[in-house]
Design a protein around this motif. Sequence first.
Motif, PDB file in Angstrom:
ATOM      1  N   VAL A  31      41.066  40.944  48.607  1.00 17.57           N
ATOM      2  CA  VAL A  31      39.559  40.943  47.887  1.00 17.57           C
ATOM      3  C   VAL A  31      38.663  40.151  48.552  1.00 17.57           C
ATOM      4  N   GLU A  32      39.030  39.076  49.163  1.00 20.21           N
ATOM      5  CA  GLU A  32      38.154  38.019  50.004  1.00 20.21           C
ATOM      6  C   GLU A  32      37.329  38.616  51.087  1.00 20.21           C
ATOM      7  N   HIS A  33      38.120  39.920  51.591  1.00 22.04           N
ATOM      8  CA  HIS A  33      37.418  40.408  52.714  1.00 22.04           C
ATOM      9  C   HIS A  33      36.829  41.858  52.320  1.00 22.04           C
ATOM     10  N   ALA A  34      36.747  42.092  51.177  1.00 23.51           N
ATOM     11  CA  ALA A  34      35.986  43.385  50.683  1.00 23.51           C
ATOM     12  C   ALA A  34      34.693  43.102  50.480  1.00 23.51           C
ATOM     13  N   GLU A  35      33.645  44.011  50.668  1.00 26.70           N
ATOM     14  CA  GLU A  35      32.182  44.068  50.680  1.00 26.70           C
ATOM     15  C   GLU A  35      31.691  44.277  49.083  1.00 26.70           C
ATOM     16  N   PRO A  37      30.684  41.680  46.329  1.00 27.23           N
ATOM     17  CA  PRO A  37      30.404  40.066  45.927  1.00 27.23           C
ATOM     18  C   PRO A  37      31.090  39.789  44.840  1.00 27.23           C
ATOM     19  N   VAL A  38      30.960  40.394  43.733  1.00 22.59           N
ATOM     20  CA  VAL A  38      31.246  39.925  42.330  1.00 22.59           C
ATOM     21  C   VAL A  38      32.772  39.830  42.383  1.00 22.59           C
ATOM     22  N   ILE A  39      33.606  40.760  42.745  1.00 20.25           N
ATOM     23  CA  ILE A  39      34.984  40.801  42.945  1.00 20.25           C
ATOM     24  C   ILE A  39      35.621  39.629  43.929  1.00 20.25           C
ATOM     25  N   ARG A  40      34.778  39.506  44.980  1.00 24.82           N
ATOM     26  CA  ARG A  40      34.978  38.511  46.227  1.00 24.82           C
ATOM     27  C   ARG A  40      34.795  37.035  45.386  1.00 24.82           C
ATOM     28  N   ASN A  41      33.967  36.871  44.565  1.00 25.69           N
ATOM     29  CA  ASN A  41      33.601  35.531  44.186  1.00 25.69           C
ATOM     30  C   ASN A  41      34.680  34.943  42.979  1.00 25.69           C
ATOM     31  N   PHE A  42      35.023  36.290  42.474  1.00 22.63           N
ATOM     32  CA  PHE A  42      36.348  36.194  41.212  1.00 22.63           C
ATOM     33  C   PHE A  42      37.541  35.829  42.050  1.00 22.63           C
ATOM     34  N   ARG A  47      41.498  31.535  43.502  1.00 18.76           N
ATOM     35  CA  ARG A  47      42.039  30.835  44.748  1.00 18.76           C
ATOM     36  C   ARG A  47      42.015  29.160  44.318  1.00 18.76           C
ATOM     37  N   THR A  48      40.888  28.809  44.102  1.00 19.40           N
ATOM     38  CA  THR A  48      40.527  27.470  43.785  1.00 19.40           C
ATOM     39  C   THR A  48      41.535  26.800  42.820  1.00 19.40           C
ATOM     40  N   LEU A  50      44.327  28.224  41.596  1.00 22.02           N
ATOM     41  CA  LEU A  50      45.529  29.452  41.627  1.00 22.02           C
ATOM     42  C   LEU A  50      46.703  28.767  40.909  1.00 22.02           C
ATOM     43  N   GLY A  51      47.438  27.695  40.948  1.00 23.04           N
ATOM     44  CA  GLY A  51      48.363  27.059  40.251  1.00 23.04           C
ATOM     45  C   GLY A  51      48.222  27.314  38.865  1.00 23.04           C
ATOM     46  N   THR A  52      46.996  26.961  38.168  1.00 24.75           N
ATOM     47  CA  THR A  52      46.923  27.120  36.796  1.00 24.75           C
ATOM     48  C   THR A  52      46.874  28.584  36.211  1.00 24.75           C
ATOM     49  N   VAL A  53      46.081  29.357  37.421  1.00 21.32           N
ATOM     50  CA  VAL A  53      46.028  30.754  36.986  1.00 21.32           C
ATOM     51  C   VAL A  53      47.443  31.416  36.796  1.00 21.32           C
ATOM     52  N   VAL A  54      48.267  31.066  37.879  1.00 21.33           N
ATOM     53  CA  VAL A  54      49.712  31.665  37.662  1.00 21.33           C
ATOM     54  C   VAL A  54      50.385  31.038  36.613  1.00 21.33           C
TER      55      VAL A  54
END
Length: 56
Positions: A31-35, A37-42, A47-48, A50-54
Motif C-alpha cells: 500500500v505504501e507504493h500505491a497511488e 494517498p489516504v490509504i498510503r497515509n493510513f 507502520r509507525t 506496528l507492534g501495538t497494532v498487531v
Amino acid sequence: MSDTASHVREFAKIMDRLDGARRLPGWIGRVEHAELPVIRNFACNLRTDLGTVVQG
C-alpha cells in the motif's frame, strides 16, 4: 474492483483472521507504493506503531 476496495478488503481479511503479525507488514509495503494517498497515509501510520497494532 477498484484498487482502494481491493486494499480495504485485504486489510479487513487480515484483521478478521487475526493475522496481522504475519501479513500486515506485507500489506503495508504494498500500500505504501500505491497511488492512493489516504490509504498510503493510513499504512504509514500503522507502520509507525506496528507492534501495538498487531497486539491490539
